[in-house]
Design an enzyme around this catalytic site. Sequence first.
Site, PDB file in Angstrom:
ATOM      1  N   ASP A   1       0.843  -1.198   0.000  1.00 51.44           N
ATOM      2  CA  ASP A   1       0.000   0.000   0.000  1.00 51.44           C
ATOM      3  C   ASP A   1       0.877   1.247   0.000  1.00 51.44           C
ATOM      4  OD1 ASP A   1      -2.895   1.232   0.824  1.00 51.44           O
ATOM      5  OD2 ASP A   1      -1.280   2.281   1.890  1.00 51.44           O
TER       6      ASP A   1
ATOM      7  N   TYR B   1       3.087   9.938  -0.456  1.00 48.44           N
ATOM      8  CA  TYR B   1       4.178   9.323   0.312  1.00 48.44           C
ATOM      9  C   TYR B   1       5.531   9.513  -0.374  1.00 48.44           C
ATOM     10  CZ  TYR B   1       0.331   6.682   2.548  1.00 48.44           C
ATOM     11  OH  TYR B   1      -0.821   6.306   3.191  1.00 48.44           O
TER      12      TYR B   1
ATOM     13  N   LYS C   1      -2.993   5.809  -4.117  1.00 52.74           N
ATOM     14  CA  LYS C   1      -4.094   6.732  -3.840  1.00 52.74           C
ATOM     15  C   LYS C   1      -3.880   8.061  -4.555  1.00 52.74           C
ATOM     16  CE  LYS C   1      -3.759   4.838   0.810  1.00 52.74           C
ATOM     17  NZ  LYS C   1      -2.302   4.605   0.819  1.00 52.74           N
TER      18      LYS C   1
ATOM     19  N   HIS D   1      -7.786   9.540  -1.618  1.00 55.77           N
ATOM     20  CA  HIS D   1      -7.112   9.596  -0.319  1.00 55.77           C
ATOM     21  C   HIS D   1      -7.948  10.276   0.762  1.00 55.77           C
ATOM     22  CE1 HIS D   1      -2.687   9.298   1.133  1.00 55.77           C
ATOM     23  NE2 HIS D   1      -3.502   9.108   2.130  1.00 55.77           N
TER      24      HIS D   1
END
Length: 286
Positions: free
Chosen positions: A45, A50, A75, A108
């Site tokens: 994930d 990120y 996401k 998200h």
Amino acid sequence: MNMVIEAVNGIKIPQLGFGVYKIKKGEQFERAIREAIRAGYRHFDTAKIYGNEEALGLEIQKSGIPREQFFITSKVWTTDLGYKATKIAFEQTCKKLNVVYLDMYLIHFAGPHYVEAWKAMEELYSEGKIKVIGVANFEINHLEFLMKQSSISPMINQIETHPEFPQNDLHDYLIQHRISHEAWGPLGQGNKALLERPELVEIAHHHKKSTAQVILRWHLQRGIIVIPKSSNPKRIKENSEIFDFELIVEEMEKINQLNTGKRYSVKPTGYMVNPFYVKTMKLFIR
């Protein structure tokens, strides 16, 4: 090593995944992903925000294991919501991960233009470019609003869930509407006080397991998908060893009693309630 949860469309999602939030890029990240793959994790994930999609894609490719054996989630971030913007963001994510399709793609947060973003995701799903489409950090009101505007309902909702915040009402709602429940921060983000709760220590001792393993097992038996994260090889392996024991009803109930209603992160209010949501979400990247 894994159990699976079937999404409403029949796609099998490995119930244990590996989260990569806040694992630093570079050698630490590469080592963590290698260890996870070695331990048997195939569900990973990530998210655009990120900043490690490319690094994850590279490690998966280097593993030599066929792409089809992995379940990869990413996401779309709040600033990329909208019909065209989401399609562009999706293509950029695929390019960084070096894949031609995603197993799962999520909105998200319920930021501005999330309904238009969903329309784009419905089309990508219909084209076979995404196997499971869903959302993250959505409350019941966001789900209700989205389902009224869409032809395909969200198949999954990834939300903060742990023994002190089990999301009981939202969990029941998701079951009722055949939306899979995925927990981020399933171990309370490693909260020491939670992991040292006497009730958990007692159960762990009985099963000759760690309290973290007991918590993850509690999630599994609730039918929840979990994505614990760690860069520690010992914990990566330990978190995967949760399929060889079972909690009895009384033990499940003891853990249920740990509910304090306490979130460890801010409440994801969402754009529908708070127009300054994007600014607020800078404090809440999960």
